[in-house]
Write a protein that holds these residues in place. Structure first.
Motif, PDB file in Angstrom:
ATOM      1  N   SER A  85       0.826  -1.206   0.000  1.00  0.00           N
ATOM      2  CA  SER A  85       0.000   0.000   0.000  1.00  0.00           C
ATOM      3  C   SER A  85       0.864   1.261   0.000  1.00  0.00           C
ATOM      4  CB  SER A  85      -0.914   0.014   1.224  1.00  0.00           C
ATOM      5  OG  SER A  85      -1.898  -0.996   1.126  1.00  0.00           O
ATOM      6  N   LEU A  86       0.328   2.304  -0.612  1.00  0.00           N
ATOM      7  CA  LEU A  86       1.018   3.590  -0.692  1.00  0.00           C
ATOM      8  C   LEU A  86       1.263   4.153   0.699  1.00  0.00           C
ATOM      9  CD1 LEU A  86       2.012   5.954  -2.467  1.00  0.00           C
ATOM     10  CD2 LEU A  86      -0.336   6.832  -2.435  1.00  0.00           C
ATOM     11  N   ALA A  87       2.500   4.611   0.931  1.00  0.00           N
ATOM     12  CA  ALA A  87       2.880   5.206   2.207  1.00  0.00           C
ATOM     13  C   ALA A  87       4.153   6.018   1.987  1.00  0.00           C
ATOM     14  CB  ALA A  87       3.110   4.129   3.266  1.00  0.00           C
ATOM     15  N   PRO A  88       4.458   6.957   2.880  1.00  0.00           N
ATOM     16  CA  PRO A  88       5.685   7.748   2.733  1.00  0.00           C
ATOM     17  C   PRO A  88       6.937   6.938   3.050  1.00  0.00           C
ATOM     18  CG  PRO A  88       4.533   8.338   4.757  1.00  0.00           C
ATOM     19  CD  PRO A  88       3.622   7.420   4.005  1.00  0.00           C
ATOM     20  N   GLY A  89       8.049   7.287   2.387  1.00  0.00           N
ATOM     21  CA  GLY A  89       9.350   6.700   2.688  1.00  0.00           C
ATOM     22  C   GLY A  89       9.433   5.205   2.469  1.00  0.00           C
ATOM     23  N   LYS A  90       8.782   4.701   1.439  1.00  0.00           N
ATOM     24  CA  LYS A  90       8.663   3.257   1.223  1.00  0.00           C
ATOM     25  C   LYS A  90       9.290   2.858  -0.104  1.00  0.00           C
ATOM     26  CE  LYS A  90       4.983  -0.227   1.719  1.00  0.00           C
ATOM     27  NZ  LYS A  90       3.532  -0.411   1.942  1.00  0.00           N
ATOM     28  N   ARG A  91       9.904   1.693  -0.127  1.00  0.00           N
ATOM     29  CA  ARG A  91      10.517   1.201  -1.360  1.00  0.00           C
ATOM     30  C   ARG A  91       9.465   0.701  -2.338  1.00  0.00           C
ATOM     31  NH1 ARG A  91      14.315  -3.323   0.811  1.00  0.00           N
ATOM     32  NH2 ARG A  91      12.560  -3.470   2.262  1.00  0.00           N
ATOM     33  N   CYS A  92       9.688   0.958  -3.619  1.00  0.00           N
ATOM     34  CA  CYS A  92       8.763   0.515  -4.661  1.00  0.00           C
ATOM     35  C   CYS A  92       8.965  -0.968  -4.973  1.00  0.00           C
ATOM     36  CB  CYS A  92       8.980   1.330  -5.941  1.00  0.00           C
ATOM     37  SG  CYS A  92       8.676   3.102  -5.782  1.00  0.00           S
TER      38      CYS A  92
END
Length: 524
Positions: free
Chosen positions: A392-399
């Motif tokens: 899920s989309l979140a800040p500071g997260k690896r794709c």
């Protein structure tokens, strides 16, 4: 029934050589890498030079503003490694800025619920922290033998000249003209009065070129001041200023905190071969699962059969279901620990590398950074916008990327392969590994053999040249559609690979790619 010729056959010759080879989706970039090999450079030197060159001549697929991975083989040490330089979401990203439209599906590569105004797909709000420059810098630091500035010099020269606009580039630009017109800087670079470029007539030579002088200036600074300037220098400042002016949230802290990393690949034994799939948040985990299921599902014969294609489709389907349910950056050791471009290199010493790098969608976010002259990625689209999932989309997260740069050894043959094409990448790599390992094909035979794609949410797409019994086997798993290998759009992914056997090397690219070619060092 399609309108295409049913009798036309297209082939590409595969040439063996004692020297090194670069197989790339654009011949100009392959020539840059081959010239580095001819001057005595390492395979990694050639890869770095090719990376920046292909970002100029195929700017809508990859470039410094993107991310990716490379899997490499060091012949002297008999050792494989993955270098991860995937994108990350900015730390300042606010999920509330991506409101969902329930009941509607996103219009691009993934079956996510649609986000209002496609804010996760188009525009500065879709831009993730880029990693390609850091990845190439780490690769150069670990294995390069040539000066960094010298490796970037050919890309600078290509950008100063500007990429030539031929029928194929005009076709690709036309396919994205509506979205490019929404950004004034993208429109100024790629369009003419809001339309695709006015190139030469269909029976005369093309002479028009893109104006990439700003791109050249950025590359020149990167060559002179080093990769750190991209993350904590003048280039970083220009990039952040441009993204934020267009509504994105990328910050200098995001760039300063970014690190590429080297890791052990996912290494497995598949029948009589050793396969080194990429580490990290790639499709490497799914390649391993697919091959393991295939090994138990059928016995190889002289050529691919309905049984082998069925086993491949079944394995891919199971792997993709697991990926959608469990894949993503959870903050722990991950289960998986689009366009895109992919190229492979082998040098005369047997060192190998495949680099798969991307902006994600073709033309990325469809936004140009005016101060750097480069297209920006839309890496935020890799995240599922619905909450409560590992990806899920979140800040500071690896794709969670689809890239799958792979190295393999079967008998006395070594190969390095990868592909572009978003979710179609994994099926292409799995097809090619099976062809070379299960059926003993060399690179030329493998690249000309019809493939299947099982990357969609439902069913399988098979090459229309495959026999009816393959369709019957696939139909037992779900809906089946047939497709022809064409120049545009690609029903299947676009691979590039190199192979080494008995001290000699060769390379191959997708037969339908009009730009793709394998160039050996003796040609430059």
């Amino acid at each position: 029934m399609t309108n295409f010729s049913r009798t036309q056959r297209i082939r590409k010759d595969v040439v063996w050589t004692d020297g090194g080879v670069v197989a790339c989706q654009h011949r100009k970039a392959a020539e840059v890498g081959a010239a580095v090999l001819a001057s005595g450079g390492d395979a990694m030197d050639a890869a770095v030079a090719t990376s920046f060159a292909v970002g100029v001549v195929e700017p809508w697929m990859s470039g410094p503003m993107g991310g990716g991975m490379t899997t490499l083989w060091r012949a002297g040490e008999a050792r494989a490694e993955t270098i991860e330089f995937g994108m990350r979401s900015p730390a300042g990203l606010d999920v509330a800025d991506y409101p969902l439209e329930p009941g509607r599906q996103a219009a691009d590569l993934f079956p996510w619920t649609r986000v209002q105004d496609d804010r996760n797909i188009l525009g500065a709000t879709s831009v993730a922290v880029p990693g390609t420059v850091a990845g190439m810098a780490l690769a150069h630091e670990r294995y390069g033998t040539k000066d960094w500035a010298d490796l970037l010099a050919p890309a600078v020269a290509l950008a100063e000249e500007g990429m030539q606009l031929d029928w194929y580039s005009s076709l690709l630009i036309a396919s994205a003209a509506r979205q490019l017109a929404q950004d004034p800087d993208a429109a100024a670079m790629f369009l003419a009065d809001g339309q695709w470029p006015d190139i030469a007539g269909w029976t005369t030579a093309a002479t028009a070129r893109l104006d990439q002088r700003t791109h050249a200036a950025t590359l020149r600074r990167l060559a002179d001041h080093g990769a750190q300037d991209f993350y904590d220098g003048a280039i970083a400042g220009m990039l952040v200023e441009d993204v934020r002016a267009k509504g994105g949230c990328l910050s200098l802290d995001d760039l300063r905190a970014y690190r590429a990393q080297a890791a052990m690949p996912r290494t497995i034994h598949y029948r009589n071969a050793v396969i080194h799939a990429p580490s990290g948040l790639s499709a490497g985990s799914e390649l391993v699962k697919t091959l393991q299921q295939m090994e138990a599902a059928f016995l190889p014969g002289e050529a691919p059969t309905a049984a082998s294609y069925g086993a491949l489709a079944s394995g891919l389907g199971a792997a993709y279901r697991d990926r959608l349910a469990h894949g993503g950056d959870t903050g722990e050791s991950p289960r998986a620990p689009a366009c895109t471009t992919s190229f492979s290199v082998v040098d005369r010493r047997g060192n190998m590398v495949n680099v798969t790098q991307t902006l994600l969608s073709m033309f990325g976010s469809h936004v140009v950074s005016p101060q750097t002259g480069m297209l920006l990625n839309n890496g935020i689209m890799w995240f599922d916008p619905e909450p409560g999932k590992p990806n899920s989309l979140a800040p500071g997260k690896r794709c969670l990327m689809n890239v799958c740069p792979t190295v393999g050894q079967v008998g006395d043959r070594m190969f390095a392969i990868g592909a572009s094409g978003g979710r179609k990448i994994l099926p292409a790599v799995a097809n090619l590994v099976s062809f070379m390992v299960d059926f003993g094909m060399d690179l030329e035979a493998a690249f000309h053999t019809p493939r299947i794609d099982a990357s969609g949410a439902t069913g399988t797409v098979m090459d229309e040249d495959l026999p009816p019994d393959v369709a019957e086997a696939l139909a037992s798993l779900g809906p089946v559609a047939t497709a022809k290998r064409t120049v545009h759009p690609y029903a299947f992914a676009v691979p590039a690979g190199v192979m080494r056997e008995a001290g000699r090397n060769c390379g191959a690219t997708e037969i339908m790619s009009p730009w793709g070619d394998a160039v050996h060092e003796g040609e430059v």
